[in-house]
Write a protein that holds these residues in place. Structure first.
Motif, short mmCIF file in Angstrom:
data_model
loop_
_atom_site.label_atom_id
_atom_site.label_comp_id
_atom_site.label_asym_id
_atom_site.label_seq_id
_atom_site.Cartn_x
_atom_site.Cartn_y
_atom_site.Cartn_z
N UNK A 42 31.30 31.98 36.88
CA UNK A 42 32.00 32.52 38.11
C UNK A 42 32.96 33.48 37.92
N UNK A 43 32.77 33.96 36.60
CA UNK A 43 33.84 35.35 36.40
C UNK A 43 33.41 36.43 37.00
N UNK A 44 34.55 37.16 37.38
CA UNK A 44 34.25 38.52 38.19
C UNK A 44 35.15 39.66 37.43
N UNK A 45 35.03 40.67 37.94
CA UNK A 45 35.91 41.82 37.39
C UNK A 45 37.17 41.67 37.49
N UNK A 46 37.61 40.79 38.49
CA UNK A 46 39.19 40.34 38.72
C UNK A 46 39.65 39.55 37.40
N UNK A 47 38.52 39.17 36.65
CA UNK A 47 39.20 38.28 35.28
C UNK A 47 39.20 39.23 34.10
N UNK A 69 40.31 36.10 22.14
CA UNK A 69 39.03 37.09 22.59
C UNK A 69 39.54 37.42 24.06
N UNK A 70 39.31 38.69 24.38
CA UNK A 70 39.55 39.09 25.78
C UNK A 70 38.50 39.52 26.64
N UNK A 71 38.17 38.84 27.73
CA UNK A 71 37.08 39.00 28.51
C UNK A 71 37.25 40.57 29.24
N UNK A 72 36.09 41.10 29.08
CA UNK A 72 35.92 42.49 29.81
C UNK A 72 34.61 42.53 30.47
N UNK A 73 34.45 43.38 31.32
CA UNK A 73 33.20 43.89 32.16
C UNK A 73 32.84 45.02 31.77
#
Length: 75
Positions: A42-47, A69-73
């Motif tokens: 459920x992750x989106x670019x907003x995350x 760890x950093x979340x990136x899209x």
């Protein structure tokens, strides 16, 4: 990836995943995230920019905190 093992001591390893929102000031425990791996849904670019780490304890050793760890899209 985070890998943990112990060769001395007793007991088992325990895990607690933590998250810091991109605009957050501190890490907070992710509810129910207590296994060796973390699956996000459920992750989106907003995350983008959210950070995750895991605190591993037990096995007769001092608790250890993983690298972040950093979340990136993709762009």
């Amino acid at each position: 990836a985070v890998v943990a093992a112990f060769t001395a001591g007793t007991g088992t390893l325990t895990y607690q995943w933590q998250r810091k929102a991109a605009d957050g000031a501190r890490f907070v425990s992710v509810s129910g995230a207590t296994s060796a791996s973390l699956v996000l849904s459920g992750q989106t670019e907003a995350n983008t920019g959210d950070q995750y780490r895991v605190v591993i304890s037990g096995g007769g050793a001092k608790a250890v905190t993983s690298e972040v760890a950093t979340l990136t899209f993709g762009t």
